[in-house]
Design an enzyme around this catalytic site. Structure first.
Site, PDB file in Angstrom:
ATOM      1  N   ARG A  36       0.825  -1.220   0.000  1.00 17.64           N
ATOM      2  CA  ARG A  36       0.000   0.000   0.000  1.00 17.64           C
ATOM      3  C   ARG A  36       0.854   1.263   0.000  1.00 17.64           C
ATOM      4  O   ARG A  36       0.452   2.277  -0.566  1.00 17.64           O
ATOM      5  CB  ARG A  36      -0.949  -0.007   1.193  1.00 17.64           C
ATOM      6  CG  ARG A  36      -2.102  -0.961   0.953  1.00 17.64           C
ATOM      7  CD  ARG A  36      -3.014  -1.040   2.143  1.00 17.64           C
ATOM      8  NE  ARG A  36      -4.269  -1.686   1.781  1.00 17.64           N
ATOM      9  CZ  ARG A  36      -5.171  -2.073   2.649  1.00 17.64           C
ATOM     10  NH1 ARG A  36      -4.977  -1.880   3.939  1.00 17.64           N
ATOM     11  NH2 ARG A  36      -6.283  -2.652   2.237  1.00 17.64           N
ATOM     12  N   LYS A 197     -16.985 -15.558   5.938  1.00 18.09           N
ATOM     13  CA  LYS A 197     -18.420 -15.372   6.194  1.00 18.09           C
ATOM     14  C   LYS A 197     -19.175 -14.884   4.969  1.00 18.09           C
ATOM     15  O   LYS A 197     -18.623 -14.171   4.146  1.00 18.09           O
ATOM     16  CB  LYS A 197     -18.584 -14.354   7.316  1.00 18.09           C
ATOM     17  CG  LYS A 197     -18.034 -14.869   8.617  1.00 18.09           C
ATOM     18  CD  LYS A 197     -18.368 -13.920   9.729  1.00 18.09           C
ATOM     19  CE  LYS A 197     -18.146 -14.614  11.066  1.00 18.09           C
ATOM     20  NZ  LYS A 197     -18.433 -13.732  12.178  1.00 18.09           N
ATOM     21  N   GLY A 350      -7.903  -8.457   1.409  1.00 17.46           N
ATOM     22  CA  GLY A 350      -6.696  -8.501   2.241  1.00 17.46           C
ATOM     23  C   GLY A 350      -6.092  -9.887   2.319  1.00 17.46           C
ATOM     24  O   GLY A 350      -4.890 -10.079   2.087  1.00 17.46           O
ATOM     25  N   GLY A 374     -13.021  -4.649   0.812  1.00 21.02           N
ATOM     26  CA  GLY A 374     -14.410  -4.180   0.898  1.00 21.02           C
ATOM     27  C   GLY A 374     -14.729  -3.152  -0.170  1.00 21.02           C
ATOM     28  O   GLY A 374     -15.792  -3.188  -0.783  1.00 21.02           O
TER      29      GLY A 374
HETATM   30  P1  ADP Z   1     -10.462 -11.452   2.009  1.00 18.72           P
HETATM   31  O1  ADP Z   1      -9.705 -10.721   3.094  1.00 18.72           O
HETATM   32  O2  ADP Z   1      -9.563 -11.882   0.885  1.00 18.72           O
HETATM   33  O3  ADP Z   1     -11.669 -10.683   1.541  1.00 18.72           O
HETATM   34  P2  ADP Z   1     -11.937 -12.947   3.965  1.00 18.72           P
HETATM   35  O4  ADP Z   1     -11.477 -12.002   5.009  1.00 18.72           O
HETATM   36  O5  ADP Z   1     -13.355 -12.913   3.571  1.00 18.72           O
HETATM   37  O6  ADP Z   1     -11.024 -12.811   2.650  1.00 18.72           O
HETATM   38  O7  ADP Z   1     -11.663 -14.434   4.448  1.00 18.72           O
HETATM   39  C1  ADP Z   1     -10.387 -14.918   4.743  1.00 18.72           C
HETATM   40  C2  ADP Z   1     -10.429 -15.826   5.963  1.00 18.72           C
HETATM   41  O8  ADP Z   1     -11.303 -16.911   5.762  1.00 18.72           O
HETATM   42  C3  ADP Z   1      -9.059 -16.401   6.243  1.00 18.72           C
HETATM   43  O9  ADP Z   1      -8.651 -16.030   7.535  1.00 18.72           O
HETATM   44  C4  ADP Z   1      -9.287 -17.908   6.149  1.00 18.72           C
HETATM   45  O10 ADP Z   1      -8.561 -18.651   7.100  1.00 18.72           O
HETATM   46  C5  ADP Z   1     -10.765 -18.032   6.424  1.00 18.72           C
HETATM   47  N1  ADP Z   1     -11.300 -19.297   5.911  1.00 18.72           N
HETATM   48  C6  ADP Z   1     -11.314 -19.726   4.650  1.00 18.72           C
HETATM   49  N2  ADP Z   1     -11.860 -20.944   4.559  1.00 18.72           N
HETATM   50  C7  ADP Z   1     -12.222 -21.314   5.808  1.00 18.72           C
HETATM   51  C8  ADP Z   1     -12.838 -22.474   6.369  1.00 18.72           C
HETATM   52  N3  ADP Z   1     -13.204 -23.513   5.614  1.00 18.72           N
HETATM   53  N4  ADP Z   1     -13.047 -22.487   7.708  1.00 18.72           N
HETATM   54  C9  ADP Z   1     -12.682 -21.441   8.471  1.00 18.72           C
HETATM   55  N5  ADP Z   1     -12.096 -20.322   8.007  1.00 18.72           N
HETATM   56  C10 ADP Z   1     -11.857 -20.251   6.687  1.00 18.72           C
HETATM   57 MG    MG Z   2     -10.027 -10.502   5.222  1.00 22.68          MG
END
Ligand code: ADP
Ligand code: MG
Length: 393
Positions: A36, A197, A350, A374
């Site tokens: 960043r 989520k 992230g 986001g």
């Molecule tokens: P991003 O930051 O790329 O938008 P998110 O924050 O939505 O992604 O999600 C990333 C998190 O989801 C990571 O910490 C990862 O460990 C968790 N994750 C992915 N698959 C699973 C799973 N099957 N069970 C629990 N946590 C998970």
């Molecule tokens: Mg994240």
């Protein structure tokens, strides 16, 4: 979308206040990823090169109630100075007498960095008086922290009501790169969504059900859909209260001829750890205290096949708990495959970017890697982002 940018304005002798996104990952006072900071350099150099004075402002982390020493921007100022090869003057607040004094003393070609804006609760409250104070330090506001443009905060939105506002080069680059995805794109169009989520991703799923040929689901998010399909998910991360919503989305997908794909198999374990016993099994076998922590090998193969055939791909969210080695394989193989596919690839988030770094995958292998998580998702949903609206020409 046409934005006013810093290229549209005479900068000579002007004082600019620039909202950057220096909310970088840190371990203690060590910055673990300086992407960043690097991404902000073109704008800063452009402003300086055109005779402007530069004041930088950013938030870092989530301070609870006023200043916290480990959330000060001093390590960021040092890092920036090192990368840009110029001194960076740093003050210990973002408003007040020390700032006023430093602004008065600032010369053309100099960089001044203010302290973490979130040390004042007025920042997130988008307090007009606070925004006005920030604005009083400069002639021009430059919005360049793409990762925060979906927030209506004083330093991202409020300030633009007091002085002329322009997009910086990073915001311009992101908007130019992502805008084509809002219109008609080349098909097959595949969206891969993982992560923890569903609530943060519902909007994107809804939007792309109407546009994409296929939505591939992975990660914790997929578990909720697997549960909604009537399967036992054991002790997996699963938002059972979102079951109906997941069912509605599946019906909506069918009505729109969009394939909403959930993994047929998963890597399961009874606990999360670096060397736990795992099994690759069909979803139908999951029960008891098993947790689905990655998509299975066959599902990964299937997802990769689908991605290889796509002309346009959006990816957000790791498909497994990639931070732990036993559950990294799905995300790793998919990321490696995406780096080589022929179709256009748009990535953001992230943890998604963190996964690329962990697996040593060059971000240049993709069409566009967004600095926003986001912000990227909300932009792609077609939502008018507060920090962008104030820049529209
Ligand atoms: P991003 O930051 O790329 O938008 P998110 O924050 O939505 O992604 O999600 C990333 C998190 O989801 C990571 O910490 C990862 O460990 C968790 N994750 C992915 N698959 C699973 C799973 N099957 N069970 C629990 N946590 C998970
Ligand atoms: Mg994240």
């Amino acid at each position: 979308m046409k934005l006013r940018t810093i290229k549209d304005v005479d900068l000579k002798g002007k004082t600019t206040i620039v909202r950057v996104d220096y909310n970088v990952p840190m371990e203690g006072s060590i910055i673990t990823d300086d992407t960043r900071i690097r991404e902000s350099i073109p704008t800063i150099n452009y402003l300086l090169g055109n005779g402007a004075k530069v004041i930088l402002m950013s938030h870092l982390g989530r301070p609870k109630n006023g200043p916290e020493d480990d959330l000060r921007l001093n390590p960021v100022a040092d890092k920036l100075s090192q990368i840009i090869g110029k001194p960076v003057i740093k003050v210990d607040d973002c408003v007040g007498p020390e700032v006023e004094h430093a602004v008065k003393a600032l010369q053309s070609g100099q960089i001044l960095m203010l302290e973490n804006t979130r040390f004042h609760k007025e920042e997130e409250a988008n307090d007009p008086e606070f925004a006005k104070k920030l604005a009083s330090y400069a002639d021009i506001f430059v919005s360049d922290g793409f990762g925060t443009v979906h927030r209506a905060h004083a330093s991202t939105e409020g300030i633009a009501h007091h002085i002329p506002a322009y997009a910086g080069l990073l915001v311009e680059k992101e908007i130019n790169a992502l805008s084509p995805l809002l219109g008609t794109v080349e098909h097959p169009f595949v969206v891969l969504l993982g992560g923890a989520k569903i609530d943060t991703k519902i909007g994107v799923i809804k939007t792309y059900i109407k546009k994409a040929n296929t939505i591939l689901l992975g990660g914790g998010l997929a578990n909720t859909f697997v549960y909604a399909r009537g399967f036992d998910v054991g002790e997996s991360l699963c938002e059972k209260d979102k079951m109906e919503l997941a069912q509605e989305l599946m019906i909506e997908a069918q009505e729109n001829n969009c394939k909403l794909v959930t993994p047929g198999g998963a890597i399961v374990a009874d606990e999360i750890g670096d060397d736990v016993i795992t099994a690759d099994m069909e979803i139908t076998g999951v029960e008891g205290n098993m947790q689905m922590l990655d998509i299975g090998e066959k599902s990964t193969d299937k997802y990769i096949e689908i991605l290889k055939g796509a002309k346009t791909i959006i990816w957000n969210g790791p498909v497994g708990l990639y931070e732990k080695e036993p559950f990294e394989k799905g995300t790793k193989r998919i990321a490696q495959a995406l780096a080589k596919v022929e179709g256009k690839t748009y990535l953001g988030g992230g943890d998604t970017l963190d996964a690329l770094k962990k697996f040593n995958i060059d971000p240049k292998s993709f069409t566009h890697v967004s600095t926003g998580g986001g912000a990227m998702l909300e932009f792609l949903e077609g939502i008018a982002l507060p920090g962008i609206k104030v820049l529209e020409a």
